[in-house]
Design a protein around this motif. Structure first.
Motif: not given
Ligand code: ATR
Length: 292
Positions: A135, A139-140, A159-160, A164, A186, A204-206, A213-214
């Motif tokens: 991520g 949060s990251a 990160n995906r 970023k 990724f 830290t990702t969702s 999910d993956t």
């Molecule tokens: P937070 O404040 O909780 O960190 P955020 O800033 O929205 O939330 O960040 C979400 C993170 O989860 C990002 O790193 C996002 O990846 P992208 O930058 O590619 O969007 C990652 N994320 C969300 N859904 C994901 C998924 N299904 N697989 C992989 N990464 C995911």
């Protein structure tokens, strides 16, 4: 146990969010006030984005001592504060406000909450360790900063969206002069050679919040010396489940949630937070929810 009594002297704290009804913080913050014999109360306030400025003003008007800020206000709220601690200035987000006689100062508890949880609940010291971080969102940034400050040897950022991850690497270099960050694309995340020396995995990702999910890390890349931390707290992610299956030390986001709450509690009351009581209240509440 004595019942909570609201009086003319009760001190008000709470959380601004939208939506906010799902918040678990009232459960353990009120338990903490109660346990410490403080005539304080913590309430959720549903604040729509267009009302955030007025809501912040109401902190002064009503003499609210402390407020937590949650989705979607953490970034926007910073412009309405009188002061911000260093981390808020670097990250541009705040999740806790302290009101000192009408002067509002913002803090962020993500990094400290994570670190305290890792050390105290996980019994894991990140010093000189190699971290694999999934991520590159809000949060990251907070967690990577806290880990770097506590002396990790290196961090692999995956990160995906690779751009970023690159930005987070630059952030660590610019703000902490930390050079030992490497980007892992990724799609290459499960190359087994990457995993040989990893000590700590942090998600830290969702990813993992929904069933479909993956899978972030394949089971064969998890060995018994690694520690797994997944900040998702509303379910056991695939990552946590495979760690548990392999008897690997792990923690989920509920631990971080309580330790973050403890940081806010101390900022407001200047007292040590009763972690054990807070956890007892939280886990008791979750158990009741599941039985419903
Ligand atoms: P937070 O404040 O909780 O960190 P955020 O800033 O929205 O939330 O960040 C979400 C993170 O989860 C990002 O790193 C996002 O990846 P992208 O930058 O590619 O969007 C990652 N994320 C969300 N859904 C994901 C998924 N299904 N697989 C992989 N990464 C995911």
């Amino acid at each position: 146990m004595k019942k909570m009594l609201i009086t003319g002297e009760t001190i008000l704290t709470g959380v601004f969010g939208w939506p906010v009804k799902h918040s678990l913080s009232p459960v353990f913050q009120n338990a903490a006030f109660h346990f410490c014999n403080l005539n304080w109360v913590y309430v959720p306030f549903e604040v729509r984005p267009e009302q955030l400025k007025n809501a912040v003003e109401s902190i002064r008007i009503f003499g609210i001592k402390g407020i937590n800020i949650t989705i979607p206000h953490k970034k926007e709220v910073v412009r309405y504060l009188d002061a911000a601690d260093e981390e808020v200035r670097i990250l541009g987000v705040a999740n806790t406000i302290v009101n000192e006689n009408g002067f509002l100062k913002g803090y962020t508890t993500d990094g400290t909450g994570f670190l305290h949880s890792l050390k105290e609940d996980g019994n894991f010291s990140p010093e000189k360790k190699l971290v694999f971080l999934f991520g590159a969102g809000g949060s990251a940034y907070a967690i990577a900063g806290a880990l770097v400050k506590s002396g990790i040897s290196g961090i692999l950022i995956c990160n995906r969206t690779i751009e970023k991850a690159q930005m987070l690497k630059e952030h660590l270099k610019k703000n902490f002069r930390f050079e030992n960050a490497e980007i892992i694309p990724f799609e290459k995340r499960n190359d087994s050679k990457i995993w040989k020396n990893v000590d700590l995995i942090v998600n830290t990702t969702s990813a993992g919040m929904k069933n479909d999910d993956t899978i972030l890390v394949k089971g064969n890349n998890l060995n018994e010396k690694v520690f797994v931390y997944d900040i998702v707290y509303n379910r056991e992610t695939a990552l946590i489940l495979s760690a548990k299956q392999k008897n690997i030390r792990c923690l989920n986001g509920l631990s971080m949630l309580v330790f973050q709450g403890a940081v806010s509690f101390t900022l407001w009351t200047k007292k040590k937070a009763p972690i054990k009581e807070m956890k007892k209240a939280l886990f008791g509440f979750i158990e009741k929810l599941q039985l419903r």
